[in-house]
Motif scaffolding. Structure first.
Motif, PDB file in Angstrom:
ATOM      1  N   LEU A   9       0.836  -1.209   0.000  1.00 50.68           N
ATOM      2  CA  LEU A   9       0.000   0.000   0.000  1.00 50.68           C
ATOM      3  C   LEU A   9       0.866   1.252   0.000  1.00 50.68           C
ATOM      4  N   GLY A  10       1.940   1.235   0.781  1.00 53.96           N
ATOM      5  CA  GLY A  10       2.842   2.376   0.813  1.00 53.96           C
ATOM      6  C   GLY A  10       3.504   2.625  -0.526  1.00 53.96           C
ATOM      7  N   THR A  11       3.880   1.545  -1.211  1.00 56.68           N
ATOM      8  CA  THR A  11       4.506   1.670  -2.536  1.00 56.68           C
ATOM      9  C   THR A  11       3.530   2.283  -3.532  1.00 56.68           C
ATOM     10  N   ILE A  12       2.290   1.813  -3.528  1.00 61.17           N
ATOM     11  CA  ILE A  12       1.275   2.323  -4.458  1.00 61.17           C
ATOM     12  C   ILE A  12       1.034   3.806  -4.206  1.00 61.17           C
ATOM     13  N   MET A  13       0.891   4.195  -2.943  1.00 56.31           N
ATOM     14  CA  MET A  13       0.665   5.597  -2.626  1.00 56.31           C
ATOM     15  C   MET A  13       1.845   6.469  -3.068  1.00 56.31           C
ATOM     16  N   GLU A  14       3.058   5.933  -2.932  1.00 52.31           N
ATOM     17  CA  GLU A  14       4.240   6.681  -3.360  1.00 52.31           C
ATOM     18  C   GLU A  14       4.240   6.898  -4.867  1.00 52.31           C
ATOM     19  N   CYS A  15       3.821   5.888  -5.620  1.00 50.48           N
ATOM     20  CA  CYS A  15       3.740   6.021  -7.083  1.00 50.48           C
ATOM     21  C   CYS A  15       2.719   7.079  -7.492  1.00 50.48           C
ATOM     22  N   PRO A  17      -3.034  10.815 -14.972  1.00 47.87           N
ATOM     23  CA  PRO A  17      -3.072  11.718 -16.130  1.00 47.87           C
ATOM     24  C   PRO A  17      -2.950  11.013 -17.475  1.00 47.87           C
ATOM     25  N   ILE A  18      -2.115   9.973 -17.546  1.00 48.07           N
ATOM     26  CA  ILE A  18      -1.943   9.222 -18.795  1.00 48.07           C
ATOM     27  C   ILE A  18      -2.290   7.764 -18.524  1.00 48.07           C
ATOM     28  N   GLU A  19      -3.216   7.227 -19.314  1.00 43.04           N
ATOM     29  CA  GLU A  19      -3.635   5.837 -19.156  1.00 43.04           C
ATOM     30  C   GLU A  19      -3.554   5.119 -20.499  1.00 43.04           C
ATOM     31  N   LYS A  20      -2.941   3.940 -20.490  1.00 42.58           N
ATOM     32  CA  LYS A  20      -2.840   3.127 -21.692  1.00 42.58           C
ATOM     33  C   LYS A  20      -3.400   1.744 -21.410  1.00 42.58           C
ATOM     34  N   ASP A  22       8.720   6.853  -9.311  1.00 41.37           N
ATOM     35  CA  ASP A  22       8.691   8.233  -9.784  1.00 41.37           C
ATOM     36  C   ASP A  22       7.386   8.555 -10.506  1.00 41.37           C
ATOM     37  N   GLY A  23       6.433   7.596 -10.538  1.00 36.14           N
ATOM     38  CA  GLY A  23       5.115   7.978 -11.024  1.00 36.14           C
ATOM     39  C   GLY A  23       4.464   7.094 -12.065  1.00 36.14           C
ATOM     40  N   ASN A  59       3.293  11.502 -16.078  1.00 35.78           N
ATOM     41  CA  ASN A  59       3.674  12.476 -17.096  1.00 35.78           C
ATOM     42  C   ASN A  59       4.151  11.768 -18.362  1.00 35.78           C
ATOM     43  N   GLU A  60       4.335  12.527 -19.429  1.00 42.64           N
ATOM     44  CA  GLU A  60       4.700  11.957 -20.731  1.00 42.64           C
ATOM     45  C   GLU A  60       6.130  11.414 -20.756  1.00 42.64           C
ATOM     46  N   THR A  61       7.009  11.998 -19.981  1.00 43.68           N
ATOM     47  CA  THR A  61       8.393  11.504 -19.951  1.00 43.68           C
ATOM     48  C   THR A  61       8.436  10.058 -19.486  1.00 43.68           C
ATOM     49  N   ILE A  62       7.729   9.761 -18.400  1.00 41.77           N
ATOM     50  CA  ILE A  62       7.671   8.386 -17.889  1.00 41.77           C
ATOM     51  C   ILE A  62       6.950   7.487 -18.879  1.00 41.77           C
ATOM     52  N   SER A  63       5.851   7.997 -19.454  1.00 47.38           N
ATOM     53  CA  SER A  63       5.080   7.212 -20.416  1.00 47.38           C
ATOM     54  C   SER A  63       5.924   6.825 -21.620  1.00 47.38           C
TER      55      SER A  63
END
Length: 275
Positions: free
Chosen positions: A72-78, A190-193, A237-238, A258-262
């Motif tokens: 749960l902590g990991t998910i919240m951090e993401c 924000p971005i979903e695939k 990092d997201g 964000n788009e950079t991670i995507s």
């Protein structure tokens, strides 16, 4: 109240010692037959001591609760959600007339940090809407269909044709909660695939190994989540990912901040047809 006892028990390939649910074992085996590297306890044992392995849908052990809290902590951090704010359970416990199970407190300590998880047609119920039906604590709804945690057995309960039932070989509460939490989180990022997996990954017996090779460190596998061939992926990092494979088809959801991670994730050689 879930009946517990102390002893050796198995989770995956590893063996632990501690409190675990009574009368929920699918089978037991002699400790002396276990591989020494799989024994994660210093408690001594004799040749006739045994360890139990549970049905898939069982009450949570202390070891699993530790893993659940970490997941749960990991998910919240993401999701960039701060989790320092304490959650007050006193009013809910007073209204229901029970002490909330530890797994429910861990879940709602995370959920209470963000209202997005308790909104929509498919949602976790907020604390003020939790209710008891029979011996079951209802915490989730898909439209009007509820899901609950058995207060007597600690097992996940499903509702069908106006009756509660328990599938001992099915999904347990911890997996169900993490599964729904991640899918709901991804759909709100924000971005979903979303895509359909093809090729060998679609029916391999080792999707976790293949995904690790495909993403090569771009995504990590959430090891605390063990739910057949469903896999949760993350990067702190997201980004979050949810992979599902059932032998007939396979699909994946990916959410990014964000788009950079995507762009980084989508550059991996994933065999997928994006929708």
């Amino acid at each position: 109240m879930v009946e517990m006892e102390q002893g050796f028990y198995a989770l995956g390939p590893y063996i632990y010692y501690g409190m675990h649910p009574r009368n929920q074992a699918s089978y037991r085996f002699l400790m002396c037959k276990a591989d020494p590297e799989c024994i994660k306890t210093d408690v001594p044992f004799c040749d006739d001591d045994y360890a139990v392995r549970f049905w898939d849908n069982h009450a949570a052990t202390q070891q699993e609760l530790i893993g659940f809290q970490k997941a749960l902590g990991t998910i919240m951090e993401c999701l960039n959600i701060q989790t320092g704010r304490e959650t007050d359970f006193e009013e809910t416990e007073r209204r229901l007339g029970i002490t909330l199970p530890q797994e429910m407190k861990l879940l709602y300590s995370a959920l209470s940090q963000c209202n997005d998880f308790t909104c929509g047609a498919e949602r976790f119920l907020p604390l003020n809407e939790l209710y008891i039906e029979g011996e079951n604590l209802v915490f989730y709804k898909i439209k009007r269909t509820p899901a609950a945690l058995s207060l007597k057995y600690g097992a996940l309960m499903s509702y069908h044709k106006k009756q509660w039932s328990c599938s001992w070989g099915g999904e347990n509460f911890l997996c169900y909660a993490l599964d729904r939490l991640v899918v709901k989180a991804i759909t709100q990022m924000p971005i979903e695939k979303k895509g359909k997996i093809k090729g060998e990954l679609r029916d391999t017996l080792s999707p976790d190994k293949m995904l690790s090779e495909i993403f090569q460190g771009k995504f990590e596998i959430l090891k605390e989540y063990k739910n057949d061939t469903n896999i949760i992926l993350f990067r702190k990092d997201g980004a979050l990912g949810w992979f599902r494979q059932n032998g007939f088809y396979s699909d994946i959801l990916i959410g990014c901040q964000n788009e950079t991670i995507s762009n980084d994730l989508l550059s991996a050689p994933l065999p997928v047809d994006w929708e």
